[in-house]
Structure formats: structure tokens, C-alpha cells
Design an enzyme around this catalytic site. Sequence first.
Site, PDB file in Angstrom:
ATOM      1  N   ILE A 400     -90.005  -1.314  61.086  1.00  0.00           N
ATOM      2  CA  ILE A 400     -88.859  -0.559  61.605  1.00  0.00           C
ATOM      3  C   ILE A 400     -87.814  -0.533  60.498  1.00  0.00           C
ATOM      4  O   ILE A 400     -87.335  -1.584  60.059  1.00  0.00           O
ATOM      5  CB  ILE A 400     -88.280  -1.221  62.872  1.00  0.00           C
ATOM      6  CG1 ILE A 400     -89.338  -1.294  63.970  1.00  0.00           C
ATOM      7  CG2 ILE A 400     -87.045  -0.459  63.356  1.00  0.00           C
ATOM      8  CD1 ILE A 400     -88.910  -2.096  65.183  1.00  0.00           C
ATOM      9  N   HIS A 401     -87.466   0.651  60.051  1.00  0.00           N
ATOM     10  CA  HIS A 401     -86.570   0.786  58.892  1.00  0.00           C
ATOM     11  C   HIS A 401     -85.180   1.220  59.352  1.00  0.00           C
ATOM     12  O   HIS A 401     -85.063   2.070  60.238  1.00  0.00           O
ATOM     13  CB  HIS A 401     -87.147   1.831  57.931  1.00  0.00           C
ATOM     14  CG  HIS A 401     -86.406   1.938  56.640  1.00  0.00           C
ATOM     15  ND1 HIS A 401     -86.480   0.971  55.662  1.00  0.00           N
ATOM     16  CD2 HIS A 401     -85.557   2.893  56.183  1.00  0.00           C
ATOM     17  CE1 HIS A 401     -85.718   1.341  54.638  1.00  0.00           C
ATOM     18  NE2 HIS A 401     -85.144   2.512  54.938  1.00  0.00           N
ATOM     19  N   PRO A 402     -84.092   0.666  58.809  1.00  0.00           N
ATOM     20  CA  PRO A 402     -84.057  -0.380  57.784  1.00  0.00           C
ATOM     21  C   PRO A 402     -83.685  -1.719  58.419  1.00  0.00           C
ATOM     22  O   PRO A 402     -82.553  -1.928  58.842  1.00  0.00           O
ATOM     23  CB  PRO A 402     -82.930   0.097  56.874  1.00  0.00           C
ATOM     24  CG  PRO A 402     -81.972   0.789  57.816  1.00  0.00           C
ATOM     25  CD  PRO A 402     -82.776   1.287  58.995  1.00  0.00           C
ATOM     26  N   GLU A 406     -88.559  -5.912  58.760  1.00  0.00           N
ATOM     27  CA  GLU A 406     -89.506  -5.022  58.090  1.00  0.00           C
ATOM     28  C   GLU A 406     -90.063  -5.655  56.820  1.00  0.00           C
ATOM     29  O   GLU A 406     -91.232  -5.439  56.455  1.00  0.00           O
ATOM     30  CB  GLU A 406     -88.795  -3.710  57.749  1.00  0.00           C
ATOM     31  CG  GLU A 406     -89.629  -2.713  56.982  1.00  0.00           C
ATOM     32  CD  GLU A 406     -88.813  -1.522  56.507  1.00  0.00           C
ATOM     33  OE1 GLU A 406     -89.417  -0.481  56.213  1.00  0.00           O
ATOM     34  OE2 GLU A 406     -87.572  -1.644  56.420  1.00  0.00           O
TER      35      GLU A 406
END
Length: 426
Positions: A400-402, A406
Site C-alpha cells: 500500500i503506497h506510500p 510497504e
Amino acid sequence: MHQAALLGSAVKDAKKYGWQIPGPICHDWATMAEAVQNHVRSLNWGHRVQLQDKKVKYLNIKGSLMDEHTVKGLTKAGKETILTAKNIVIATGGRPKYPTNIAGAMEHGITSDDIFWLKKSPGKTLVVGASYVALECAGFLTGIGLDTTVMVRSIALRGFDQQMAGLVTNYMENYGTKFAWKCVPKRVDKLSSGAFQVTWTDIQTGNEHKDTFDSVLWAVGRAPETKAMGLDKLGVQLNNETGKIIVSADESTSVPNIYAFGDIGEGRPELTPTAIKAGKLLARRLVGQSKELMNYDNVSTTVFTPLEYGCVGLSEEEAEKRHGKDGIEVYHAFYKPLEFTVAERDASQCYIKVICERDGDQKILGLHFTGPNAGEVTQGFAMSFQCGATYSHLLKTVGIHPTCAEELIKVNITKRSGLDATVTGC
């Protein structure tokens, strides 16, 4: 209180994000203390209400065991109550210890239990000890602007991964917390000014030092509440060194019908969620609803220091001990949280370490993380340990960015390779 310190840092960061904050920022201890105390009182009241709703009788009395089916209760006024039951469950936990060999320690010191109830700021504080409780207390005191020193006899965070412990204390030193390494206190004296003069010895040099503090906080371990319960008379086996109760996998003691769980059990993690889970499982077994035992392996936890440290599974030291240095592979990375970029914070201690078996599917043995929201990050990955997570599973996970989490699913540099583990853009 940790949140109070984080908010102080956030206010400083806010200026970098364009927030116009006029004048100097200061912290008011009395406001925070009142809010914390009211919250604790509301929790206690809520628990009592819920017990009543579930038809559980609550007795605020001091208990001791007469036999394996009988408990004697004594009120503060001296009124005696006798209770009998098929099974007796002991879950009295522990209390912070005071050192018994240091003059003035108890008379002039406080513990982590006391600090939440202080009406005024503790001021310049000496924290003696290097457990997670010691470092958490020192961290939030520093975070709200207090002059804070931690006195460490040997190592910090004993029992935790020592590389990670070093990152935590390095960050704290940069944050403003002072450390007196390899030192032991000798005595505490109260001065006419009301301050406390602490005398200590540097173990390495043998030299004696003195300084004055407004408060001295002892964080040198916890003692189980077993001494006044009459356990020895019943033959309940205790560890003579720790005073904790020897328990089996099903939380049973050496005496039939007497059970114990939580901090009071020998070898059990001193963590509230662990005790809650163990207590629920024990209750279900006692009423015949289940045979499931508590699994004490791979219990996750987080140390809420200024730079939070979350972990689950084995430390690198323990993994090497069990599997050999050539039997493990350690993937690691130094990363920079997004929160640290615009704020221009130093991220040199933000680090990830994933310890795996070297052969086969590379089962993950331990996962360690320092950075923002470490508890939230670690809690999520902890479930994967119950499913036999492997390094391959980690790589197959989409990030899952940001987020900081991650970075965990992207680790690919091994310690063995000797390559730079700093995360880059490509």
C-alpha cells in the site's frame, strides 16, 4: 503520554508543512495528567459496570488462599469474607519493584505506576533501568520537554533483538534523552531545596558521580503479587528466584483446581493482551466449551519509545542460537518514512529486519521494525506468523503506497551479501 510526546513532535513538524504557529510551544503537565487520570477512572468504572451486567460479583477485598477450594477475603476495615469454589484462578499480575540495597530508593523514588498520578510535572528526572518501561517513560518525558537521564547497568531492552535495541537508544540520544551507560546508583538523598541528590558508580572506571534531580523513577522490574496469598502453605510451586507461579501449558499449578495466568506465571510474556487471551481460553476450558491452549509462540509486541519498535517472532540472536548462523537468512533495509521527508527528520534509525530459515521455503522466523506506527504495522504482519508465512509470501504481497509497512514487503538485500541496505527509488 506517548501520544502527548508525539503531538509535541508533530507541532514542530507542522511548521515545515506551512502551519503558522505563533510564539513558543510549551506543555502543561496538570492538563495532561487530569485527562489521563479521568480516562483510567472511566475504564475502571466501565469494567465494573460490564461485570455487573454479566452477573459477575465484584469484591474489592484482599484475598488469600486457605485451601484449593477456599479463599479468605479481608476488607480495609478488617471484615472477613469466606468464598468457596470448585476452581480458583489467580491473575494478580505484578507491581513495580524498588531496589532494596540502595539507601533512599523507596523513600525518595517513584515508579511507573506513580507517574500517571503526579499532580505536577516530575521536572528533571532520572530513570533507573533499561527495560521497555524505562525507555518508554524516559521517551515521553523527553518528548514533553523535560531533562531526562536513563541510567543503564548493562544493556537496554534485554530479551529483545540487540541491534534493534541499539537503534532505539541511538534515536533517543539524538532526540535529547541522556544515557548514563554502565552505571549503578548507590544512594539517594533529599536536599534542603527539595531536590534529590543521586550518587552512582561508573562500573567501568569505578569512579563515583553525583547529580541532582527533581524526580527519581525506578524501572528495575516487576514483582509478582504472590507473597501474601498463602500459596506456600498449600504447596503451590513457585520459582524461588522470581516469586512467580510455576504453570503448565493449560495454566494449571502444582495444586489441583488452582490455576494462574498472566504476569504471575513463570515464563509468560508480561503483556496485557497475552494475559487477556490466556484468560479467555482458560475460562472456556474450565466450563467445557473448548480444549484450546494458549499459544505463547510468536506473540507480537511494540515498545512505544520516541522511535517505535515493533517485533514478532525470534530475535536475530535467538534465531542464530536455534538454527545456527548458516541456517538463517536476514533480509534488511534502512528506509525513510514519508512523514520524515518534508519535516527533514533524521531517519538513520528507521530499519526493517526479516529473519528467515535459509533453506526450503524460507519460513519467516522473526520480523523487526523501527519507525512510525510500529504497533499498527507489526500487528498486521503478526497474523501471517500464525499461517506459516514465508519470504516468498512476503514478496507476493502487494504494498500500500506510500506507507512504511510497504517497505517490509520489498526487502531483498541480505546481511550476508554485504550490500548497502538503504532503500532507493529504483
